[in-house]
Design a protein around this motif. Structure first.
Motif, mmCIF file in Angstrom:
data_model
loop_
_atom_site.group_PDB
_atom_site.id
_atom_site.type_symbol
_atom_site.label_atom_id
_atom_site.label_comp_id
_atom_site.label_asym_id
_atom_site.label_seq_id
_atom_site.Cartn_x
_atom_site.Cartn_y
_atom_site.Cartn_z
ATOM 1 N N TYR A 19 -20.573 -11.277 11.215
ATOM 2 C CA TYR A 19 -21.799 -11.166 10.428
ATOM 3 C C TYR A 19 -21.980 -12.375 9.512
ATOM 4 N N ARG A 127 -29.900 -15.707 5.068
ATOM 5 C CA ARG A 127 -30.114 -14.469 5.829
ATOM 6 C C ARG A 127 -31.412 -13.807 5.401
ATOM 7 N N ASP A 128 -32.188 -13.347 6.374
ATOM 8 C CA ASP A 128 -33.368 -12.536 6.086
ATOM 9 C C ASP A 128 -33.001 -11.060 6.184
ATOM 10 N N ASP A 129 -32.310 -10.683 7.255
ATOM 11 C CA ASP A 129 -31.831 -9.323 7.474
ATOM 12 C C ASP A 129 -30.777 -9.382 8.581
ATOM 13 N N PHE A 130 -30.382 -8.233 9.092
ATOM 14 C CA PHE A 130 -29.333 -8.189 10.107
ATOM 15 C C PHE A 130 -29.739 -8.914 11.376
ATOM 16 N N GLU A 131 -31.020 -8.901 11.702
ATOM 17 C CA GLU A 131 -31.525 -9.460 12.957
ATOM 18 C C GLU A 131 -32.020 -10.908 12.847
ATOM 19 N N HIS A 132 -32.191 -11.435 11.626
ATOM 20 C CA HIS A 132 -32.836 -12.744 11.436
ATOM 21 C C HIS A 132 -32.148 -13.552 10.344
ATOM 22 N N PHE A 133 -32.175 -14.877 10.536
ATOM 23 C CA PHE A 133 -31.786 -15.786 9.461
ATOM 24 C C PHE A 133 -32.596 -17.065 9.602
ATOM 25 N N ARG A 151 -33.361 -15.435 15.565
ATOM 26 C CA ARG A 151 -33.317 -13.996 15.837
ATOM 27 C C ARG A 151 -32.031 -13.720 16.592
ATOM 28 N N ARG A 152 -31.425 -12.574 16.273
ATOM 29 C CA ARG A 152 -30.191 -12.188 16.955
ATOM 30 C C ARG A 152 -30.482 -11.912 18.419
#
Length: 167
Positions: A19, A127-133, A151-152
């Motif tokens: 992560y 980091r933006d969220d779990f799926e994006h940075f 995007r992840r």
């Protein structure tokens, strides 16, 4: 029971390492491929249809601003501007141009202000969220550079767009 707790702790540690480290790894491997001119590696790290859509949206916003101000685009019908913009973007957004964006901070270095043309660009991760940075570029003198949107994709990451800094 101890083995189960230990296994859970190991899995949790591996997940935490992924992560926190995977965005840095993705950004650094993209920058390394760009600096090396490795087109094949760049193509594997980028969702080109999504990046082209991002470019179209930014061009549309720019054209809209120009039309509101009565600029050159205000005199050209929207359909012509949209069609011409789509053709230019489809041809211009490729592995070479994205490599240039990552390596120098611009799609077209000659359009950079003179003082930025010779400056290196450094990349940081937000980091933006779990799926994006975001890969956030900054020139040597502290001037904000472009941002790459990721995007992840499974356990890895793909570039899906970019945001150019204000002119």
């Amino acid at each position: 029971m101890r083995k189960l707790i230990l296994a859970f702790a190991v899995v949790l540690a591996l997940f935490a390492a992924w992560y926190f480290a995977s965005p840095w790894y993705a950004m650094n491997s993209l920058a390394d491929a760009a600096r090396a001119g490795d087109v094949a590696a760049l193509e594997g790290k980028v969702d080109f249809p999504a990046v082209r859509q991002s470019a179209r949206e930014q061009l549309g916003a720019l054209v809209g601003q120009q039309q509101e101000r009565g600029g050159l685009f205000g005199m050209v019908p929207d359909a012509i501007v949209e069609r011409a913009g789509r053709e230019v973007i489809d041809r211009a957004v490729n592995a070479d141009s994205l490599g240039t964006l990552v390596a120098t901070g611009a799609m077209a270095a000659p359009f950079l202000p003179e003082r930025l043309r010779t400056q290196a660009i450094d990349w940081d991760v937000e980091r933006d969220d779990f799926e994006h940075f975001r890969g956030v570029g900054t020139f040597e003198d502290g001037t904000p550079g472009p941002q790459l949107l990721f995007r992840r994709d499974g356990a890895g990451w793909l570039v899906t767009g970019f945001e150019l800094p204000p002119a």
